[in-house]
Design a protein around this motif. Structure first.
Motif, mmCIF file in Angstrom:
data_model
loop_
_atom_site.group_PDB
_atom_site.id
_atom_site.type_symbol
_atom_site.label_atom_id
_atom_site.label_comp_id
_atom_site.label_asym_id
_atom_site.label_seq_id
_atom_site.Cartn_x
_atom_site.Cartn_y
_atom_site.Cartn_z
ATOM 1 N N TYR A 68 0.832 -1.196 0.000
ATOM 2 C CA TYR A 68 0.000 0.000 0.000
ATOM 3 C C TYR A 68 0.869 1.249 0.000
ATOM 4 O O TYR A 68 2.012 1.237 0.437
ATOM 5 N N HIS A 72 -2.233 5.657 1.987
ATOM 6 C CA HIS A 72 -3.206 4.638 2.374
ATOM 7 C C HIS A 72 -2.911 4.141 3.790
ATOM 8 O O HIS A 72 -3.812 4.077 4.635
ATOM 9 N N ASP A 73 -1.650 3.795 4.038
ATOM 10 C CA ASP A 73 -1.269 3.280 5.361
ATOM 11 C C ASP A 73 -1.487 4.304 6.471
ATOM 12 O O ASP A 73 -1.780 3.945 7.609
ATOM 13 N N GLY A 75 -3.892 6.382 6.530
ATOM 14 C CA GLY A 75 -5.319 6.645 6.663
ATOM 15 C C GLY A 75 -5.785 7.927 6.001
ATOM 16 O O GLY A 75 -6.894 8.382 6.234
ATOM 17 N N ARG A 77 -6.279 8.360 2.709
ATOM 18 C CA ARG A 77 -7.255 7.996 1.678
ATOM 19 C C ARG A 77 -7.101 6.500 1.383
ATOM 20 O O ARG A 77 -6.096 5.894 1.688
ATOM 21 N N THR A 78 -8.106 5.959 0.759
ATOM 22 C CA THR A 78 -8.064 4.561 0.355
ATOM 23 C C THR A 78 -7.543 4.484 -1.069
ATOM 24 O O THR A 78 -8.070 5.154 -1.961
ATOM 25 N N GLU A 79 -6.489 3.708 -1.262
ATOM 26 C CA GLU A 79 -5.892 3.558 -2.584
ATOM 27 C C GLU A 79 -5.629 2.075 -2.838
ATOM 28 O O GLU A 79 -5.372 1.325 -1.896
ATOM 29 N N PRO A 80 -5.677 1.670 -4.091
ATOM 30 C CA PRO A 80 -5.374 0.264 -4.392
ATOM 31 C C PRO A 80 -3.894 -0.019 -4.171
ATOM 32 O O PRO A 80 -3.061 0.904 -4.171
#
Length: 137
Positions: A68, A72-73, A75, A77-80
């Protein structure tokens, strides 16, 4: 070639660290597409990889494994997931331009952190294939 020569003092440190780790299970593998010698199964550290010039010290089995982004890690945002190899290749490019200046600039920008422009650029490059330079948008 000039980039490799320019960063060779840092690459030498990576080579020393990698060769030192061979008796402890590290295995070297040349990755031409990444312009790096990767020492897989690096036996120390919390996991992941660190790039030193044209050397990558990787704790895992395969540098092509998913991971990730820092955002993302953290927190933010959410990313692939991205490929760790792509992220580390961006650092190799950064080293080849900045040479021995990379480490002090990297530390001045915050070290291993989501706030570090070098890490954000490496994540951007791993996501898009563009934008590995820390001062690009």
């Amino acid at each position: 070639m000039l980039g490799m020569l320019w960063t060779s003092p840092v690459t030498a440190l990576g080579l020393i660290a990698g060769v030192f780790a061979i008796p402890f299970g590290a295995r070297p593998r040349l990755r031409r597409d990444d312009l790096a010698l990767v020492f897989q199964h690096w036996p120390w550290g919390p996991g992941g990889a660190i790039t030193l010039g044209n050397v990558v010290l990787h704790t895992g089995e395969d540098l092509d494994s998913p991971c990730y982004t820092y955002a993302h890690d953290a927190g933010h945002r959410t990313e692939p997931p991205i490929k760790l190899a792509d992220h580390e290749r961006a650092h190799v490019y950064q080293y080849m331009v900045l040479g021995p200046l990379f480490l002090p600039l990297y530390l001045l920008c915050g070290g291993i952190s989501v706030r570090n422009r070098f890490e954000r650029a490496a994540d951007r490059y791993a996501q898009t294939g563009r934008g590995w330079w820390p001062w690009s948008k």
